[in-house]
Scaffold this motif. Sequence first.
Motif, PDB file in Angstrom:
ATOM      1  N   LEU A   1      12.509   3.345   2.874  1.00 31.59           N
ATOM      2  CA  LEU A   1      11.701   3.193   4.084  1.00 31.59           C
ATOM      3  C   LEU A   1      11.036   1.814   4.116  1.00 31.59           C
ATOM      4  O   LEU A   1      10.851   1.182   3.064  1.00 31.59           O
ATOM      5  CB  LEU A   1      10.630   4.284   4.132  1.00 31.59           C
ATOM      6  CG  LEU A   1      11.129   5.734   4.175  1.00 31.59           C
ATOM      7  CD1 LEU A   1       9.953   6.686   4.082  1.00 31.59           C
ATOM      8  CD2 LEU A   1      11.935   5.985   5.440  1.00 31.59           C
ATOM      9  N   PRO A   2      10.659   1.341   5.311  1.00 31.27           N
ATOM     10  CA  PRO A   2      10.015   0.019   5.422  1.00 31.27           C
ATOM     11  C   PRO A   2       8.759  -0.112   4.549  1.00 31.27           C
ATOM     12  O   PRO A   2       8.503  -1.165   3.975  1.00 31.27           O
ATOM     13  CB  PRO A   2       9.674  -0.082   6.910  1.00 31.27           C
ATOM     14  CG  PRO A   2      10.668   0.800   7.587  1.00 31.27           C
ATOM     15  CD  PRO A   2      10.910   1.941   6.640  1.00 31.27           C
ATOM     16  N   ASP A   3       7.973   0.954   4.463  1.00 28.37           N
ATOM     17  CA  ASP A   3       6.755   0.928   3.645  1.00 28.37           C
ATOM     18  C   ASP A   3       6.956   1.731   2.362  1.00 28.37           C
ATOM     19  O   ASP A   3       6.025   2.329   1.825  1.00 28.37           O
ATOM     20  CB  ASP A   3       5.568   1.480   4.434  1.00 28.37           C
ATOM     21  CG  ASP A   3       5.802   2.927   4.892  1.00 28.37           C
ATOM     22  OD1 ASP A   3       6.970   3.379   4.857  1.00 28.37           O
ATOM     23  OD2 ASP A   3       4.827   3.589   5.274  1.00 28.37           O
ATOM     24  N   GLY A   4       8.198   1.728   1.861  1.00 28.02           N
ATOM     25  CA  GLY A   4       8.570   2.577   0.734  1.00 28.02           C
ATOM     26  C   GLY A   4       7.740   2.373  -0.515  1.00 28.02           C
ATOM     27  O   GLY A   4       7.328   3.340  -1.158  1.00 28.02           O
ATOM     28  N   LYS A   5       7.478   1.127  -0.871  1.00 26.84           N
ATOM     29  CA  LYS A   5       6.741   0.841  -2.113  1.00 26.84           C
ATOM     30  C   LYS A   5       5.338   1.428  -2.088  1.00 26.84           C
ATOM     31  O   LYS A   5       4.902   2.075  -3.046  1.00 26.84           O
ATOM     32  CB  LYS A   5       6.661  -0.674  -2.328  1.00 26.84           C
ATOM     33  CG  LYS A   5       7.922  -1.286  -2.907  1.00 26.84           C
ATOM     34  CD  LYS A   5       7.782  -1.457  -4.398  1.00 26.84           C
ATOM     35  CE  LYS A   5       8.992  -2.156  -4.987  1.00 26.84           C
ATOM     36  NZ  LYS A   5       8.976  -2.080  -6.461  1.00 26.84           N
ATOM     37  N   SER A   6       4.629   1.223  -0.980  1.00 29.23           N
ATOM     38  CA  SER A   6       3.259   1.722  -0.898  1.00 29.23           C
ATOM     39  C   SER A   6       3.239   3.246  -0.803  1.00 29.23           C
ATOM     40  O   SER A   6       2.363   3.907  -1.377  1.00 29.23           O
ATOM     41  CB  SER A   6       2.532   1.108   0.301  1.00 29.23           C
ATOM     42  OG  SER A   6       3.206   1.410   1.506  1.00 29.23           O
ATOM     43  N   THR A   7       4.222   3.814  -0.093  1.00 30.80           N
ATOM     44  CA  THR A   7       4.306   5.275   0.010  1.00 30.80           C
ATOM     45  C   THR A   7       4.601   5.887  -1.348  1.00 30.80           C
ATOM     46  O   THR A   7       3.990   6.887  -1.741  1.00 30.80           O
ATOM     47  CB  THR A   7       5.398   5.683   1.015  1.00 30.80           C
ATOM     48  OG1 THR A   7       5.100   5.123   2.290  1.00 30.80           O
ATOM     49  CG2 THR A   7       5.485   7.205   1.144  1.00 30.80           C
TER      50      THR A   7
ATOM     51  N   TYR B   1       3.913   4.643  -4.275  1.00 31.41           N
ATOM     52  CA  TYR B   1       2.729   4.538  -5.133  1.00 31.41           C
ATOM     53  C   TYR B   1       1.743   5.666  -4.830  1.00 31.41           C
ATOM     54  O   TYR B   1       1.224   6.308  -5.754  1.00 31.41           O
ATOM     55  CB  TYR B   1       2.039   3.187  -4.947  1.00 31.41           C
ATOM     56  CG  TYR B   1       0.716   3.129  -5.688  1.00 31.41           C
ATOM     57  CD1 TYR B   1       0.688   3.004  -7.073  1.00 31.41           C
ATOM     58  CD2 TYR B   1      -0.494   3.240  -5.004  1.00 31.41           C
ATOM     59  CE1 TYR B   1      -0.520   2.977  -7.757  1.00 31.41           C
ATOM     60  CE2 TYR B   1      -1.697   3.218  -5.681  1.00 31.41           C
ATOM     61  CZ  TYR B   1      -1.710   3.081  -7.057  1.00 31.41           C
ATOM     62  OH  TYR B   1      -2.892   3.079  -7.742  1.00 31.41           O
TER      63      TYR B   1
END
Length: 227
Positions: free
Chosen positions: A54-60, A62
């Motif tokens: 997903l576009p915000d995969g890293k923050s999601t 975490y």
Amino acid sequence: MIQPPVSTVSHALPKLYLLTNDDEFTVLYRKLEAALATGLIALLQIRRKHILALPDGKSTLYAEALKIVNLAKVYKVAVVINDDISLAAKLDVGVHLGQQDGDISDVKQYLAPNQMIGRTCHGDIELVKEAKNDGVSYAAMGAVFASATKPNANVISRQQLMEGCQQGIDICVIGGLTAENITELAGLPITYVAVVGDIMDLPVHQIAARCQQWQQALNNTWNAPAL
């Protein structure tokens, strides 16, 4: 985070090693809580490849991993993160690495000595030997059977598993394992049995019972009297 001992080769009963699937997070969390509450899970791997896409995969990832790690602490279950060394270091947990996911000596610079490092070795005994020489916690061998998670993975032989178990490092088996077909590995001194779909693809209300069935299968298979 409590971690199992590093590289303690044992002929004891294999331990259940649970991997997350790609369920919606609230469902995943409930399933994990049901599984961990049984006290039968020794190790948990956070693997959320769909989330990372997903576009915000890293923050999601975490945010999810933080909640999962805190849950695991409640039940005193060790955690490893799939592939992501920086996230493992940030959360003070272990990491599981494929062959293309980093040099072990580099990884050790980021993790504490008590944090687990797993290495995918497929059916390659040379890779198992390399993992042992690198000082990783366990070597993962598979696929033992074809699976829905990795349908194109190469299936390895019992002979390969036997040779892997003779290299002086904890061995984790993975790939298409169920509480029914695990009996085919009877007699092998493996340390971890990695399971995804056979537990995590069930509805929440069936998770605990399936974990119990798994433990019974392990007991029956490894404690059966020799013929």
